[in-house]
Design a protein around this motif. Structure first.
Motif, PDB file in Angstrom:
ATOM      1  N   GLU A   1       1.140  -1.365   0.175  1.00 21.18           N
ATOM      2  CA  GLU A   1       0.171   0.336  -0.020  1.00 21.18           C
ATOM      3  C   GLU A   1       0.832   1.098   0.266  1.00 21.18           C
ATOM      4  OE1 GLU A   1      -2.122   0.829   3.302  1.00 21.18           O
ATOM      5  OE2 GLU A   1      -0.826  -0.712   5.025  1.00 21.18           O
ATOM      6  N   TRP A   2       0.172   2.345  -0.604  1.00 18.15           N
ATOM      7  CA  TRP A   2       0.894   3.273  -0.768  1.00 18.15           C
ATOM      8  C   TRP A   2       0.498   3.870   0.242  1.00 18.15           C
ATOM      9  CZ3 TRP A   2      -0.832   8.472  -0.763  1.00 18.15           C
ATOM     10  CH2 TRP A   2       0.581   9.705  -1.205  1.00 18.15           C
ATOM     11  N   VAL A   3       1.577   4.354   0.929  1.00 20.60           N
ATOM     12  CA  VAL A   3       1.536   4.885   2.526  1.00 20.60           C
ATOM     13  C   VAL A   3       1.136   6.332   2.991  1.00 20.60           C
ATOM     14  CG1 VAL A   3       1.811   2.981   4.061  1.00 20.60           C
ATOM     15  CG2 VAL A   3       3.183   4.429   3.503  1.00 20.60           C
ATOM     16  N   GLY A   4       2.650   6.497   2.193  1.00 24.00           N
ATOM     17  CA  GLY A   4       3.092   8.506   1.978  1.00 24.00           C
ATOM     18  C   GLY A   4       3.750   9.013   1.091  1.00 24.00           C
ATOM     19  N   GLY A   5       4.157  10.646   0.304  1.00 24.34           N
ATOM     20  CA  GLY A   5       5.189  10.948  -0.722  1.00 24.34           C
ATOM     21  C   GLY A   5       4.891  12.009  -0.594  1.00 24.34           C
ATOM     22  N   SER A   6       5.560  13.123  -1.385  1.00 25.20           N
ATOM     23  CA  SER A   6       5.795  14.133  -0.821  1.00 25.20           C
ATOM     24  C   SER A   6       5.946  14.790  -2.812  1.00 25.20           C
ATOM     25  CB  SER A   6       7.308  14.602  -0.465  1.00 25.20           C
ATOM     26  OG  SER A   6       7.925  16.113  -0.585  1.00 25.20           O
ATOM     27  N   SER A   7       5.854  16.290  -3.109  1.00 19.23           N
ATOM     28  CA  SER A   7       5.889  16.848  -4.423  1.00 19.23           C
ATOM     29  C   SER A   7       7.796  16.793  -4.256  1.00 19.23           C
ATOM     30  CB  SER A   7       5.071  18.238  -3.863  1.00 19.23           C
ATOM     31  OG  SER A   7       5.402  19.276  -2.948  1.00 19.23           O
ATOM     32  N   ILE A   8       8.648  17.181  -3.489  1.00 18.16           N
ATOM     33  CA  ILE A   8       9.387  17.325  -2.748  1.00 18.16           C
ATOM     34  C   ILE A   8      10.263  16.149  -2.958  1.00 18.16           C
ATOM     35  CG2 ILE A   8      11.665  18.608  -1.883  1.00 18.16           C
ATOM     36  CD1 ILE A   8       9.118  20.412  -0.244  1.00 18.16           C
ATOM     37  N   GLY A   9      11.024  15.715  -4.807  1.00 15.91           N
ATOM     38  CA  GLY A   9      11.537  15.149  -5.429  1.00 15.91           C
ATOM     39  C   GLY A   9      12.675  15.797  -5.820  1.00 15.91           C
ATOM     40  N   GLY A  10      13.223  14.720  -6.810  1.00 14.67           N
ATOM     41  CA  GLY A  10      14.694  14.906  -7.968  1.00 14.67           C
ATOM     42  C   GLY A  10      13.810  15.663  -8.914  1.00 14.67           C
ATOM     43  N   GLY A  11      12.288  16.359  -9.012  1.00 14.91           N
ATOM     44  CA  GLY A  11      12.019  17.006 -10.122  1.00 14.91           C
ATOM     45  C   GLY A  11      12.413  18.505  -9.239  1.00 14.91           C
ATOM     46  N   THR A  12      12.222  18.651  -8.545  1.00 16.84           N
ATOM     47  CA  THR A  12      12.301  19.613  -7.386  1.00 16.84           C
ATOM     48  C   THR A  12      13.925  20.317  -7.652  1.00 16.84           C
ATOM     49  OG1 THR A  12      10.534  18.838  -5.907  1.00 16.84           O
ATOM     50  CG2 THR A  12      11.596  21.131  -5.308  1.00 16.84           C
ATOM     51  N   PHE A  13      14.858  18.791  -6.928  1.00 20.66           N
ATOM     52  CA  PHE A  13      16.222  18.922  -7.449  1.00 20.66           C
ATOM     53  C   PHE A  13      16.007  19.552  -8.889  1.00 20.66           C
ATOM     54  CE2 PHE A  13      20.700  17.456  -7.903  1.00 20.66           C
ATOM     55  CZ  PHE A  13      21.124  18.191  -7.136  1.00 20.66           C
ATOM     56  N   TRP A  14      15.757  18.628  -9.791  1.00 18.14           N
ATOM     57  CA  TRP A  14      16.767  18.990 -10.687  1.00 18.14           C
ATOM     58  C   TRP A  14      15.873  20.849 -11.372  1.00 18.14           C
ATOM     59  CZ3 TRP A  14      15.844  15.138 -15.701  1.00 18.14           C
ATOM     60  CH2 TRP A  14      16.554  16.047 -16.228  1.00 18.14           C
ATOM     61  N   GLY A  15      14.666  20.462 -10.656  1.00 12.97           N
ATOM     62  CA  GLY A  15      14.196  22.166 -11.468  1.00 12.97           C
ATOM     63  C   GLY A  15      14.109  23.139 -11.008  1.00 12.97           C
ATOM     64  N   LEU A  16      14.577  22.939  -9.022  1.00 14.92           N
ATOM     65  CA  LEU A  16      15.603  24.222  -8.732  1.00 14.92           C
ATOM     66  C   LEU A  16      17.100  24.711  -9.303  1.00 14.92           C
ATOM     67  CD1 LEU A  16      14.155  24.610  -5.009  1.00 14.92           C
ATOM     68  CD2 LEU A  16      13.546  25.974  -6.790  1.00 14.92           C
ATOM     69  N   GLY A  17      17.700  23.183  -9.407  1.00 20.62           N
ATOM     70  CA  GLY A  17      18.895  23.514  -9.886  1.00 20.62           C
ATOM     71  C   GLY A  17      19.355  24.211 -10.898  1.00 20.62           C
ATOM     72  N   ALA A  18      18.481  24.046 -11.907  1.00 20.85           N
ATOM     73  CA  ALA A  18      18.852  24.314 -13.483  1.00 20.85           C
ATOM     74  C   ALA A  18      18.190  26.112 -12.572  1.00 20.85           C
ATOM     75  CB  ALA A  18      17.145  23.723 -14.037  1.00 20.85           C
ATOM     76  N   LEU A  19      17.090  26.427 -12.162  1.00 23.18           N
ATOM     77  CA  LEU A  19      17.354  27.380 -11.752  1.00 23.18           C
ATOM     78  C   LEU A  19      18.030  28.850 -11.683  1.00 23.18           C
ATOM     79  CD1 LEU A  19      13.519  27.889 -10.777  1.00 23.18           C
ATOM     80  CD2 LEU A  19      13.848  28.951 -12.604  1.00 23.18           C
ATOM     81  N   LEU A  20      18.524  27.685 -10.485  1.00 27.89           N
ATOM     82  CA  LEU A  20      19.927  29.013  -9.743  1.00 27.89           C
ATOM     83  C   LEU A  20      21.370  28.233 -10.767  1.00 27.89           C
ATOM     84  CD1 LEU A  20      19.228  27.178  -6.496  1.00 27.89           C
ATOM     85  CD2 LEU A  20      19.282  29.196  -6.771  1.00 27.89           C
ATOM     86  N   THR A  21      21.064  27.468 -11.386  1.00 28.98           N
ATOM     87  CA  THR A  21      22.538  26.976 -12.149  1.00 28.98           C
ATOM     88  C   THR A  21      22.903  27.147 -13.507  1.00 28.98           C
ATOM     89  OG1 THR A  21      22.838  24.231 -11.734  1.00 28.98           O
ATOM     90  CG2 THR A  21      23.644  25.555  -9.732  1.00 28.98           C
ATOM     91  N   LYS A  22      21.626  27.218 -13.765  1.00 26.31           N
ATOM     92  CA  LYS A  22      21.611  26.657 -15.433  1.00 26.31           C
ATOM     93  C   LYS A  22      22.179  24.955 -16.252  1.00 26.31           C
ATOM     94  CE  LYS A  22      19.702  30.957 -15.578  1.00 26.31           C
ATOM     95  NZ  LYS A  22      18.229  30.969 -15.762  1.00 26.31           N
TER      96      LYS A  22
END
Length: 772
Positions: A210-231
């Motif tokens: 069973e799926w017991v939890g999760g978060s919207s803050i994951g690999g996409g967040t690291f990639w997305g914010l990282g791209a904004l910060l460092t291009k």
């Protein structure tokens, strides 16, 4: 590994040939016999799975038909050998960049002959994106499968079938991977899949999760914010993070409290606020420092979330997967730290060697449910698998991405299901191997060199075993090159196939020999030695029977040990056997160390023999010829005379000059014709010959034939005898059993003997009784 050249796909198999240095047919192996497909397409990587039938040669033995003959000829071999074709099942998994998907599909289309299905199981986000392309190229209908179900099915499969699949990451160790032994009970566990977001799943059984939890803050967040910060892109971002110093950007506890943090019981180096310094500092921050801060922020968040769910569900094992991991040491290091910190060391962060294949494996299993693949045991084929690559943060982003690398995994279906030996004291803590060469650099260097130096002899033996084959020398050279390359890989990456051991080096060699159709290079040697030993058997038994009881017990043990000298896998012995055709049983006895032996429990064993007989003895035999016939069988005969039943377990398949189950049946039949004790024991089923399920010179008591395990329970075995260097020294020397055990071997390697405090031909005789 197959390294690709420039990126870009073509419209035919020819373009694939141009884009990689390894021939495509060495990547998509045995494609003409592919029966079923599955595919997992992520954002940047495609994982293809297919099942094929593999035709390979096997050496079969059978008794001569003596009907119509008065007697057997004096020097006739005890049986005949024939090489036959056998068909087995294999799973292939290939991982490559999406850049190559069209060229790969073209190559597959051009080489498909007879698939069993018109459907390809597909999972991953790209299953939607590339659906039309797959259906057009392969003319197979795409059947999309649920991503999470596939991941869990794949995870269960690798945890059950691949020893040393899971590992912990330890930053300051060399090497940094620490593999876990196969846990017989893999459930329950927590699977944390870090893709664009985070999904946390509690897995309770094969089919219940069973799926017991999760978060919207994951690999996409690291990639997305990282791209904004460092291009920069994902792999470049991780490379930046590996060189960054997060404390230049993060506000630490000491920055907030100064020296007062000690009164709070906190370390001054803890992060109090991610990116906290950027709010007040009037300065530019480096890309490296920002990337490192971002990585810590997201990893700590995921680690804390995983830890809370693990504690909420009373779980202590958490497996991490998803594209955010992908073998990157920086991510594994930060997640491991986070889990350790928040759980105070009570929850373990575990990663998987084949994490990238889970979805493809699961999709394949979903499509093959009618064949019930889970009823079988599977084994990794080292000859056709890439192994875990080093992911050093010092590598540049182009290398880190392994631009265009094709990664391979092959799994062979085993004939019988494999299970634990019921007599193991504590199966979860059982470790077969005595020395971890991944840890022991000195031993690693020695054994790798030892196997390199032995390679010429193995090649020579392989060619000699097939004198009528016109291409034997060519195939033997291909074997040499492949095994040599594996040894060089293991020098650089000792963790490539899990924990490196003498056993894994031996097994890899056997896999490579089979790859080039050398199924049993020692078959003729074994045939000859079995014939010679059988002619000596009556005389050996008469000599033993003429001795007094106590003198006979020592003679039987010395016979067991002398027989164990005849090991063609030991350089010191093979040199003698090659040069002196008259070296025999009595000469071997004279080679043995005099008592007291290096490890000597013989007096305790003799005392035990003065007590009541054992109910049933399980004996794991080692070599053919003198070992099994003049060493083991007289020992077996004595146990039978005492009233002890005997289960004699031999290898299912060939390895070096080890006796196989099929050979042991013929040997036992011939001995029964000479000896009434053995004859009546076979007739009355007090002597049972079984197969181990293994084709290795070593012995893993956690992967034994299910029929053998059932027989051990049924007969109430209360004594286990393990003989030989491979089975009793390289493996199982420290194995704890729930019954009495005898581990005996002659040390036929000077370096190992010296390391153990002895010399060449020192004796190990280890009698152990479990604590009450």
């Amino acid at each position: 590994m197959a390294e690709c050249g420039a990126s870009g796909s073509g419209s035919s198999g020819d373009s694939l040939d141009k884009s990689i240095t390894l021939p495509p047919d060495e990547i998509f192996r045995n494609l003409e016999n592919a029966k079923r497909f599955a595919i997992d397409i992520g954002g940047s990587l495609t994982k293809l799975a297919y099942y094929s039938t593999v035709q390979h040669k096997v050496a079969k033995v059978r008794s001569f038909d003596h009907s119509g003959k008065d007697t057997e000829r004096e020097h006739e071999p005890p049986y005949e050998i024939s090489v036959q074709e056998e068909i087995t099942a294999r799973l292939h998994f290939i991982k490559f960049e999406n850049t190559y998907i069209e060229a790969c599909l073209d190559f597959i289309k051009d080489h498909l002959v007879n698939t069993e299905t018109k459907v390809i199981q597909a999972t991953g986000g790209g299953a939607y994106k590339f659906k039309d392309l797959i259906e057009e190229k392969l003319r197979l209908k795409v059947d999309k499968e649920d991503v999470m179900t596939c991941l869990i099915k794949g995870c269960n499969f690798v945890l059950k079938n691949i020893p040393h699949e899971a590992f912990v990451y330890q930053k300051d160790s060399d090497p940094e991977f620490r593999f876990q032994t196969n846990h017989p009970h893999i459930f329950p566990y927590l699977l944390v899949n870090i893709g664009s977001g985070v999904s946390i799943v509690k897995v309770e059984t094969e089919d219940r999760f069973e799926w017991v939890g999760g978060s919207s803050i994951g690999g996409g967040t690291f990639w997305g914010l990282g791209a904004l910060l460092t291009k920069t892109k994902f792999d470049e971002l991780l490379h930046l993070a590996s060189r960054g110093q997060h404390s230049n950007v993060d506000m630490l506890v000491r920055d907030v409290y100064g020296g007062a943090h000690q009164t709070l019981g906190l370390s001054g180096n803890l992060i109090a606020s991610s990116f906290g310094k950027s709010a007040t500092a009037d300065q530019e921050f480096s890309k490296e420092d920002m990337a490192k801060s971002l990585l810590h922020m997201i990893s700590n968040d995921i680690g804390q979330l995983a830890c809370l769910h693990a504690r909420l569900h009373s779980l202590d094992r958490v497996y991490f997967g998803g594209f955010f991991i992908r073998g990157h040491p920086v991510t594994m290091r930060t997640i491991t730290y986070s889990i350790n910190f928040f759980s105070k060391g009570e929850v373990q962060a575990l990663f998987l060697r084949h994490e990238g294949y889970l979805g493809a494996i699961g999709a394949f299993l979903k499509g093959a449910e009618q064949d019930n693949p889970n009823q079988y045991s599977w084994g990794e084929n080292y000859a056709g698998s890439s192994g875990l690559m080093s992911a050093s943060p010092e590598l540049g982003p182009a290398q880190r991405a392994r631009s265009g690398t094709f990664d391979l995994l092959e799994m062979d279906r085993l004939e019988r299901p494999l299970v634990d030996l019921p007599l193991l004291l504590d199966p979860p803590s059982y470790v077969p191997d005595t020395v971890d060469l991944t840890d022991d650099a000195l031993a690693r260097k020695y054994w790798l060199t030892c196997f390199e130096e032995a390679l010429d002899g193995v090649v020579k033996r392989a060619v000699a075993s097939q004198p009528d084959s016109v291409d034997a020398a060519e195939r033997a050279e291909k074997f040499r090159q492949k095994y040599w390359n594996k040894l060089q890989t293991l020098r650089q990456q000792p963790f490539a196939y899990g924990t490196l051991t003498v056993r894994s080096l031996l097994d890899t060699r056997e896999h490579c020999l089979n790859e080039f159709n050398f199924p049993d290079p020692y078959s003729k040697v074994k045939q000859r030695e079995n014939g010679v030993a059988l002619r000596c058997f009556p005389g050996v038994v008469r000599s033993l029977d003429a001795l007094g009881w106590e003198e006979r017990q020592l003679a039987l043990v010395k016979g067991l040990l002398a027989g164990n000298v005849f090991d063609w896998g030991a350089k010191a012995v093979s040199a003698v056997l090659e040069s002196d055709p008259y070296f025999g049983f009595e000469e071997a006895k004279r080679k043995l160390q005099e008592r007291p032996w290096l490890v000597d429990s013989y007096s305790e064993w003799l005392q035990r023999l003065k007590g009541p007989p054992h109910k049933c003895a399980l004996i794991f035999a080692d070599n053919s010829g003198i070992d099994i016939i003049l060493g083991v069988f007289p020992f077996v005969r004595e146990l039978l005379l005492r009233g002890t039943e005997v289960i004699l377990a031999c290898n299912s398949g060939p390895a070096l000059n080890d006796v196989t189950h099929s050979e042991s049946l013929i040997v036992a039949e011939r001995i029964a014709g000479m000896d009434p004790v053995v004859h009546s024991a076979l007739q009355e089923e007090r002597l049972l010959l079984v197969q181990t399920g293994s084709s290795s010179p070593c012995l893993d008591l956690s992967r034994l034939d299910k029929g053998l395990a059932a027989l051990v329970r049924e007969r109430g075995a209360d004594l286990v005898v393990i003989e030989g260097m491979g089975r009793a020294v390289h493996t199982n020397y420290h194995a704890a059993l729930r019954c009495e055990s005898l581990k005996l071997a002659v040390i036929k390697n000077a370096w190992l003997a010296e390391r153990l405090g002895g010399r060449l031909f020192s004796v190990i005789f280890k009698y152990e009784v479990p604590a009450e």
